[in-house]
Design an enzyme around this catalytic site. Structure first.
Site, short mmCIF file in Angstrom:
data_model
loop_
_atom_site.label_atom_id
_atom_site.label_comp_id
_atom_site.label_asym_id
_atom_site.label_seq_id
_atom_site.Cartn_x
_atom_site.Cartn_y
_atom_site.Cartn_z
N CYS A 31 0.82 -1.20 0.00
CA CYS A 31 0.00 0.00 0.00
C CYS A 31 0.86 1.26 0.00
O CYS A 31 2.00 1.25 0.47
CB CYS A 31 -0.93 -0.01 1.21
SG CYS A 31 -0.06 -0.14 2.78
N GLU A 104 -1.78 -5.87 -8.79
CA GLU A 104 -2.36 -6.84 -7.86
C GLU A 104 -3.89 -6.78 -7.95
O GLU A 104 -4.57 -6.19 -7.11
CB GLU A 104 -1.89 -6.55 -6.43
CG GLU A 104 -2.24 -7.65 -5.46
CD GLU A 104 -1.77 -7.34 -4.05
OE1 GLU A 104 -1.10 -8.20 -3.47
OE2 GLU A 104 -2.07 -6.25 -3.52
N TYR A 170 -5.28 -12.21 -7.03
CA TYR A 170 -4.85 -12.09 -5.63
C TYR A 170 -5.97 -12.47 -4.68
O TYR A 170 -7.10 -11.99 -4.79
CB TYR A 170 -4.42 -10.63 -5.39
CG TYR A 170 -4.27 -10.21 -3.95
CD1 TYR A 170 -3.22 -10.68 -3.18
CD2 TYR A 170 -5.17 -9.31 -3.38
CE1 TYR A 170 -3.07 -10.26 -1.86
CE2 TYR A 170 -5.02 -8.90 -2.06
CZ TYR A 170 -3.98 -9.37 -1.31
OH TYR A 170 -3.83 -8.95 -0.01
N HIS A 173 -4.38 -12.33 2.28
CA HIS A 173 -4.93 -11.47 3.32
C HIS A 173 -6.45 -11.61 3.43
O HIS A 173 -7.16 -10.64 3.70
CB HIS A 173 -4.54 -10.00 3.08
CG HIS A 173 -3.07 -9.78 3.12
ND1 HIS A 173 -2.30 -9.69 1.98
CD2 HIS A 173 -2.21 -9.64 4.15
CE1 HIS A 173 -1.03 -9.52 2.30
NE2 HIS A 173 -0.95 -9.48 3.61
N ASP A 266 1.93 -10.62 8.92
CA ASP A 266 2.59 -10.51 7.62
C ASP A 266 3.59 -9.37 7.63
O ASP A 266 4.79 -9.57 7.43
CB ASP A 266 1.55 -10.31 6.51
CG ASP A 266 2.18 -10.19 5.14
OD1 ASP A 266 3.28 -10.73 4.95
OD2 ASP A 266 1.57 -9.57 4.26
N CYS A 347 9.63 -0.32 12.02
CA CYS A 347 8.75 0.45 12.90
C CYS A 347 7.33 0.53 12.37
O CYS A 347 6.40 0.89 13.10
CB CYS A 347 9.30 1.86 13.08
SG CYS A 347 9.32 2.85 11.56
N ASP A 419 26.51 19.01 19.38
CA ASP A 419 25.52 18.52 20.34
C ASP A 419 26.10 18.56 21.75
O ASP A 419 27.29 18.29 21.95
CB ASP A 419 25.09 17.09 20.00
CG ASP A 419 23.77 16.71 20.65
OD1 ASP A 419 22.75 16.68 19.94
OD2 ASP A 419 23.75 16.47 21.88
#
Length: 698
Positions: A31, A104, A170, A173, A266, A347, A419
């Site tokens: 996506c 897809e 497809y 999912h 997944d 992440c 820094d």
């Protein structure tokens, strides 16, 4: 350095039906939020990966008819010629760089809620969707089954004519073909239900008709979740059984695990899943097919990739997230530039941005999603018009690091990155030390390598600069990137006020930085972590303290624990994990006072409640460390007198944000540092419908 010969196997061509992939790197469908609605973004985003060496690039799910509608989530749609005209731009970009373009094609079945189309969902049986429980589908009649097959064929022909080389049937999912295959969704008693062969019938018939329609012009691919790891699909034996039934109709098997309700299995976050974890299940497919297989598992290690190919488990290394993090990963491996690979940190901010923001982004790669609208290239940086200036960047957190690196690559004469801390990284010095977030250290590791290679960038740590120091430093451009801090008085979103009794100078009140950087320790065994943010920090601290033998309760004023992690596919697993490590969880608790021995407040119904605690950790709101910037900005004359022509601030120093957005902010400023007003972002190209005055009535 030359490429290691053991990786040569990754650059062998692979035949899939009538098409040939130039190497074994395959960007699986994923996506973006672009669909056919943002054709420029779709084309250049995928085209960038083709340029970076991916032998095939695919769209996200491409919905074949208007009764599969996920709006406001943006999926690719192939409802008419105009959709394919837009998508043909992506094919052109892929082909320009020698890659194949895949689409897809799919139907969501019961899970498509039809908010835009206002059509009812359809499915093999009339069972409420486990994804949208309010949605109850129409049980498909034989005429519906025939119509959907025809829609698939029409979409495949349109895709072929638009230039696509690979067309998917497809069902992964737990989309419509897998709904027919799965006894969880399929309770039919006609020839489309019952035995595995009957439940496979819809998928097999669709494959037969699509293959006949596209002939030798396209490769036919199937994406199959071979093991749902939950009820919403099939178990491994039936997944493999379907491969046996359909193998003669398929040119490429794209295999994974999970379902729409178990998508977290997944696109597994690094908090819970190591690289290559899906092989446990997808590696079994080789037992029943000689056709090419592509699998995924957030792979970034070329050694592991080559090992998998040599084992015979997969023929192709599939990637979604690693291809977002580094579109040039294949080319860097091919050229032996291993240290430059921008490894995915797992992440799942890309999913957060694409699914909930409708425009993909990435923590590691600030250019992801900006190829069209801002014209950014992850490996190419134009020399700055004002590159003869000296730049001082104050603060080496995510924003400052990214800004300094891009300024260096744009050819500035001298860039000093200064820094106050003994090491670079800002919040990324300690976030990767939270339980489960170790791979987030890749963010800092990659940037440290980049800094070493930039001879015009000097890093100075352990040096805190005052406003006077900055003015006298000798720089001509100053960028303040001093980050943010957690409020020590409990200031929070719900009351917009501190919590009475909250004072982080007291021994029993702690902030995240005090724990992670200063080594402050709760004075007793009972600890309440109070969360007003809802992301990973409070949960991570709670788990860290529980691992140190504290009795921990994680309380939040939000409706559930860590709701933001639901957007990164971690939420349910995270809450289960916290339960498993004996952390008590309490949602809907609004703190009104902290006193010796506990924290008082109200529960979700407004009833008084007191939580016993020897210490309270406040994870309520962050505040910008903006004092240095404001002091400098209030006397621009003094800056100009010292030869400083420009002053900017970036990242959390402007407003506290997630790491991806802070890094993006630093990147943007550096990309636009030679614009007329770098402090204000340049307009970006928007993709929109613009009607002529008469068209609205036509």
């Amino acid at each position: 350095m030359p490429r290691d010969p053991k990786h040569d196997i990754l650059f062998e061509p692979v035949r899939i039906g009538p098409k040939t992939l130039r190497n074994r790197f395959y960007q699986v469908p994923h996506c973006t939020g672009f669909g056919a609605e943002k054709p420029g973004s779709q084309a250049l985003f995928r085209g960038m990966k083709a340029e970076g060496g991916w032998a095939a690039v695919n769209t996200e799910e491409a919905l074949i008819s208007s009764d599969t509608d996920y709006w406001p989530v943006v999926s690719t749609r192939v409802w008419d010629d105009d959709d394919l005209r837009n998508l043909s731009l992506m094919c052109d970009e892929a082909h320009k760089h020698g890659s194949l373009a895949g689409i897809e094609l799919t139907h969501g079945g019961v899970h498509a809620d039809g908010r835009e189309s206002r059509r009812p969902s359809i499915g093999p049986s009339q069972l409420a969707s486990d994804y949208h429980p309010f949605v109850v589908p129409k049980a498909m009649e034989l005429s519906d089954i025939k119509r959907i097959r025809e829609d698939w064929v029409r979409a495949a022909i349109l895709s072929r004519d638009a230039g696509f080389d690979i067309v998917y049937v497809y069902g992964g999912h737990s989309y419509l073909p897998l709904q027919f295959l799965s006894p969880f969704y399929n309770k039919r008693t006609d020839p489309y239900g019952g035995s595995l062969e009957n439940r496979a019938r819809f998928w097999l018939e669709t494959l037969e008709e699509v293959r006949a329609a596209v002939g030798d012009d396209c490769a036919v691919a199937v994406r199959l979740c071979v093991e749902a790891l939950g009820p919403a699909g099939v178990e491994l034996d039936e997944g493999i059984g379907f491969v046996v039934l359909a193998d003669h109709l398929v040119d490429l098997w794209d295999v994974n695990v999970g379902s729409i309700t178990e998508w977290s299995k997944d696109s597994g976050a690094s908090r819970f899943f190591p690289e290559g974890y899906q092989l446990e299940w997808t590696g079994r497919v080789r037992e029943v097919t000689a056709k090419p297989i592509v699998g995924v598992g957030r792979l970034t290690s070329p050694d592991r990739m080559a090992e998998i190919v040599r084992s015979g488990a997969w023929d192709l290394i599939g990637a979604a997230r690693p291809s977002i993090s580094d579109p040039f990963l294949p080319k860097k491996i091919e050229e032996g530039r291993y240290g430059e690979i921008r490894e995915c940190i797992g992440c799942n901010v890309c999913i957060m941005k694409a699914e909930w923001g409708n425009h993909i982004g990435c923590t590691q790669n600030a250019t992801a999603g900006e190829e069209y609208r801002r014209g950014w290239h992850p490996e190419r940086f134009e020399p700055a018009a004002n590159a003869d200036k000296d730049v001082l960047v104050v603060g080496a957190g995510p924003a400052g690091l990214e800004c300094a690196i891009v300024l260096g690559k744009r050819g500035f004469r001298r860039v000093h990155l200064v820094d106050a801390a003994p090491e670079i990284g800002g919040v990324m010095r300690w976030i990767p030390r939270l339980p489960g977030l170790g791979e987030w250290a890749r963010f800092l590791n990659w940037r440290a390598v980049q800094l070493e290679q930039l001879h015009n960038v000097e890093v100075i740590t352990g040096t805190e600069l005052s406003a006077g120091d900055v003015r006298e430093y000798g720089a001509e451009i100053v960028v303040v990137a001093t980050g943010a801090r957690w409020a020590g008085d409990g200031l929070n979103a719900f009351t917009h006020a501190p919590i009475p009794g909250a004072d982080a100078s007291l021994p029993h009140i702690l902030t995240p930085e005090q724990i992670m950087l200063d080594g402050k320790v709760p004075p007793g065994k009972r600890v309440v972590v109070y969360d007003g943010e809802g992301y990973f920090t409070a949960a991570g601290l709670a788990e860290k303290l529980a691992g140190e033998e504290f009795e921990v309760e994680l309380a939040t004023c939000l409706e559930r624990i860590a709701p933001v992690t639901d957007e990164t596919l971690e939420g349910p697993m995270l809450r289960q994990h916290l339960h498993d490590v004996a952390i008590r969880q309490r949602a809907g608790f609004s703190a009104t006072e902290i006193a010796a021995g506990g924290i008082r407040g109200t529960d979700e119904f407004g009833e008084p409640l007191e939580l016993e605690a020897d210490a309270v950790v406040l994870v309520t709101q962050r505040l910008s460390n903006e004092a240095l910037y404001l002091e400098l900005a209030q006397d621009l004359g003094a800056l100009h007198a010292e030869g400083i022509g420009a002053l900017y601030r970036i990242g959390d120093c402007v407003a506290p944000r997630i790491v991806a957005e802070a890094s993006f902010d630093g990147h943007r400023l550096a990309r636009e540092i030679d614009s007329d007003d770098p402090g204000t972002p340049l307009p970006y190209r928007r993709e929109r419908i613009v009607l002529e005055s008469a068209a609205i009535h036509s």
